[in-house]
Design an enzyme around this catalytic site. Sequence first.
Site, PDB file in Angstrom:
ATOM      1  N   ALA A  11     -23.495  -4.379 -32.757  1.00  0.00           N
ATOM      2  CA  ALA A  11     -24.328  -3.502 -33.171  1.00  0.00           C
ATOM      3  C   ALA A  11     -25.860  -4.081 -33.154  1.00  0.00           C
ATOM      4  O   ALA A  11     -26.656  -3.354 -33.324  1.00  0.00           O
ATOM      5  CB  ALA A  11     -23.926  -3.165 -34.613  1.00  0.00           C
ATOM      6  N   THR A  12     -26.145  -5.417 -33.159  1.00  0.00           N
ATOM      7  CA  THR A  12     -27.208  -6.085 -32.959  1.00  0.00           C
ATOM      8  C   THR A  12     -27.754  -5.454 -31.832  1.00  0.00           C
ATOM      9  O   THR A  12     -29.046  -4.988 -31.670  1.00  0.00           O
ATOM     10  CB  THR A  12     -27.143  -7.624 -33.025  1.00  0.00           C
ATOM     11  OG1 THR A  12     -26.556  -8.022 -34.269  1.00  0.00           O
ATOM     12  CG2 THR A  12     -28.452  -8.215 -32.655  1.00  0.00           C
ATOM     13  N   GLN A  48     -21.403  -0.126 -41.238  1.00  0.00           N
ATOM     14  CA  GLN A  48     -20.489  -0.270 -42.441  1.00  0.00           C
ATOM     15  C   GLN A  48     -19.993   1.000 -42.894  1.00  0.00           C
ATOM     16  O   GLN A  48     -19.341   1.186 -43.940  1.00  0.00           O
ATOM     17  CB  GLN A  48     -21.261  -1.061 -43.617  1.00  0.00           C
ATOM     18  CG  GLN A  48     -22.132  -2.314 -43.343  1.00  0.00           C
ATOM     19  CD  GLN A  48     -20.904  -3.375 -43.327  1.00  0.00           C
ATOM     20  OE1 GLN A  48     -19.738  -3.164 -43.630  1.00  0.00           O
ATOM     21  NE2 GLN A  48     -21.511  -4.523 -42.771  1.00  0.00           N
ATOM     22  N   CYS A  55     -25.070 -12.702 -42.459  1.00  0.00           N
ATOM     23  CA  CYS A  55     -25.953 -12.706 -41.226  1.00  0.00           C
ATOM     24  C   CYS A  55     -27.311 -13.626 -41.835  1.00  0.00           C
ATOM     25  O   CYS A  55     -27.828 -14.284 -40.943  1.00  0.00           O
ATOM     26  CB  CYS A  55     -26.506 -11.525 -40.924  1.00  0.00           C
ATOM     27  SG  CYS A  55     -25.275 -10.093 -41.146  1.00  0.00           S
ATOM     28  N   THR A  70     -20.540  -6.889 -16.300  1.00  0.00           N
ATOM     29  CA  THR A  70     -19.328  -6.697 -16.252  1.00  0.00           C
ATOM     30  C   THR A  70     -18.635  -6.254 -17.493  1.00  0.00           C
ATOM     31  O   THR A  70     -18.930  -6.951 -18.524  1.00  0.00           O
ATOM     32  CB  THR A  70     -18.686  -7.906 -15.710  1.00  0.00           C
ATOM     33  OG1 THR A  70     -19.016  -8.123 -14.250  1.00  0.00           O
ATOM     34  CG2 THR A  70     -17.123  -7.719 -15.656  1.00  0.00           C
ATOM     35  N   SER A  75     -20.067  -1.029 -34.614  1.00  0.00           N
ATOM     36  CA  SER A  75     -19.445  -2.539 -34.276  1.00  0.00           C
ATOM     37  C   SER A  75     -17.893  -2.644 -34.289  1.00  0.00           C
ATOM     38  O   SER A  75     -17.466  -2.275 -35.278  1.00  0.00           O
ATOM     39  CB  SER A  75     -20.286  -3.438 -35.054  1.00  0.00           C
ATOM     40  OG  SER A  75     -19.813  -4.851 -34.779  1.00  0.00           O
ATOM     41  N   ALA A  76     -17.395  -3.222 -33.329  1.00  0.00           N
ATOM     42  CA  ALA A  76     -15.744  -3.171 -33.623  1.00  0.00           C
ATOM     43  C   ALA A  76     -15.237  -4.173 -34.613  1.00  0.00           C
ATOM     44  O   ALA A  76     -14.473  -3.912 -35.258  1.00  0.00           O
ATOM     45  CB  ALA A  76     -15.319  -3.493 -32.096  1.00  0.00           C
ATOM     46  N   HIS A  77     -16.025  -5.366 -34.686  1.00  0.00           N
ATOM     47  CA  HIS A  77     -15.547  -6.482 -35.593  1.00  0.00           C
ATOM     48  C   HIS A  77     -15.576  -6.035 -37.043  1.00  0.00           C
ATOM     49  O   HIS A  77     -15.078  -6.821 -38.062  1.00  0.00           O
ATOM     50  CB  HIS A  77     -15.961  -7.775 -35.373  1.00  0.00           C
ATOM     51  CG  HIS A  77     -17.503  -7.874 -35.874  1.00  0.00           C
ATOM     52  ND1 HIS A  77     -17.724  -8.603 -37.013  1.00  0.00           N
ATOM     53  CD2 HIS A  77     -18.682  -7.803 -35.482  1.00  0.00           C
ATOM     54  CE1 HIS A  77     -18.887  -8.730 -37.202  1.00  0.00           C
ATOM     55  NE2 HIS A  77     -19.383  -8.387 -36.254  1.00  0.00           N
ATOM     56  N   ASN A 131     -25.174  -2.856 -45.928  1.00  0.00           N
ATOM     57  CA  ASN A 131     -24.107  -3.937 -45.770  1.00  0.00           C
ATOM     58  C   ASN A 131     -24.204  -4.864 -47.083  1.00  0.00           C
ATOM     59  O   ASN A 131     -23.305  -5.602 -47.038  1.00  0.00           O
ATOM     60  CB  ASN A 131     -24.504  -4.584 -44.347  1.00  0.00           C
ATOM     61  CG  ASN A 131     -25.758  -5.346 -44.570  1.00  0.00           C
ATOM     62  OD1 ASN A 131     -26.702  -4.545 -44.453  1.00  0.00           O
ATOM     63  ND2 ASN A 131     -25.970  -6.617 -44.242  1.00  0.00           N
TER      64      ASN A 131
HETATM   65  N1  PMP Z   1     -26.086  -3.670 -39.198  1.00  0.00           N
HETATM   66  C1  PMP Z   1     -25.247  -3.769 -40.082  1.00  0.00           C
HETATM   67  C2  PMP Z   1     -25.353  -2.970 -41.293  1.00  0.00           C
HETATM   68  C3  PMP Z   1     -24.452  -4.830 -40.217  1.00  0.00           C
HETATM   69  O1  PMP Z   1     -23.825  -5.029 -41.430  1.00  0.00           O
HETATM   70  C4  PMP Z   1     -24.284  -5.979 -39.058  1.00  0.00           C
HETATM   71  C5  PMP Z   1     -23.387  -7.194 -39.206  1.00  0.00           C
HETATM   72  N2  PMP Z   1     -23.748  -7.911 -40.342  1.00  0.00           N
HETATM   73  C6  PMP Z   1     -25.017  -5.384 -37.873  1.00  0.00           C
HETATM   74  C7  PMP Z   1     -25.975  -4.414 -37.876  1.00  0.00           C
HETATM   75  C8  PMP Z   1     -24.599  -6.519 -36.761  1.00  0.00           C
HETATM   76  O2  PMP Z   1     -23.604  -5.995 -36.248  1.00  0.00           O
HETATM   77  P1  PMP Z   1     -22.908  -7.339 -34.891  1.00  0.00           P
HETATM   78  O3  PMP Z   1     -22.278  -8.214 -35.952  1.00  0.00           O
HETATM   79  O4  PMP Z   1     -21.917  -6.245 -34.088  1.00  0.00           O
HETATM   80  O5  PMP Z   1     -23.941  -7.531 -34.053  1.00  0.00           O
END
Ligand code: PMP
Length: 389
Positions: free
Chosen positions: A71-72, A179, A326, A240, A199-201, A151
């Site tokens: 997502a970043t 989220q 983060c 890739t 974001s997958a994780h 988040n």
């Molecule tokens: N947006 C939100 C609201 C998040 O919680 C996060 C992850 N903390 C991100 C963006 C960033 O996602 P990623 O770890 O996939 O880069």
Amino acid sequence: MKPIYLDYHATTPCDPRVVDKMSPYFSERFGNASSGHIYGQEASKAVEEAREQVASLIGASPREIIFTSGATESNNMAIFGIARAYRDRGNHIVTSPTEHRSVLDPCKALQRDGFDVTFVKVDRHGRVDPEEVRRAITDQTILISLMFVNNEIGTLHPIAEIGKIAQEKRVIFHCDAVQAAGKVPVGLKSTAIDLLSLSAHKMYGPKGAGALFLRQKSPRIRIPSMMLGAGQEKGLRSGTINVSGIVGFGEACALTKKEFEGEVTRLRALRDRLKDGIFANLDGVTLNGHPTERAPNNLHLSFGGIDGRVLLESLVDVAVSAGAACTSTSVEPSHVLKAIGVNDELAAASLRFSVGRFTIEGEIDRAVEIVCRTVKALRAKNLAARTAA
Ligand code: PMP
């Protein structure tokens, strides 16, 4: 024994069903999705199947999904992309002060490049008023970027209403829904969002895979290529393709969709059990975030009467977060808590709990007991120190 994991906002373990699905794509199905031979075809077929699974979760069409590293990247791509593509139409962006840094920092970078950014204020629960968003829009506004679920404090912005305003005013609307997926319904057929980040994780998929939804019809959103090279992902994101990660992401979306209703009810019950347990045993606790308009898996609390700096280190048996993971390397109080008016002292004595797919009731009961015992002990220590002084 490892501590009880109550930090699902930070990241989630891969679901074993996701790992099983990914596994062959590291070994026997290792092909490059761009290759024309059978190895490549096998890989690109799996990527397209995953694209359908991701699209289906949010009510999009597969051709509206661009795979990214997370997502970043999706947020950067959306904000810088729209700023570059629509610069001739205007130079104004609307966002809020409680967004994730991967939205705030690109907006601030654009400010240094001559863009105008309005950070619409949030109320004490962390929610923007759609009418304030409407008032912030000028004839120069090209983008609104607001998150679905915060988040840290779990508050939901009124996304459907903001979408209607954006549509009415013909302003592009980007939403960070990291989220939200799997916690609240994210339906792009009924909600006027033009770009959306996933974001997958955060949803039981692997780290390093994500997506950007780019609306292709009414309106058709165009952004320039952000990564130049061999032209993968319709030329928007060369490099890739991360086949195994994307396969896992697709499966994670399919499972999230299939299990959504029951899982949301279960998460809410676990979160409420945690909340009720703590409130029943401790005084001087305040809830941060909206009381009802919040993610079902989030609980954010401030504990009065303790030294916040020692709270997290005293809580060794429960893995929670003191702010956003983060930004955990910085000692700055959370920008989200600041924006909702929590003072620095109380912000330091705050904890974010988030439950998830693998949380069980017994863990909640143990966590209640540990948190209450720890806070009581810290308060007693604090009191003793003050009496001695
Ligand atoms: N947006 C939100 C609201 C998040 O919680 C996060 C992850 N903390 C991100 C963006 C960033 O996602 P990623 O770890 O996939 O880069």
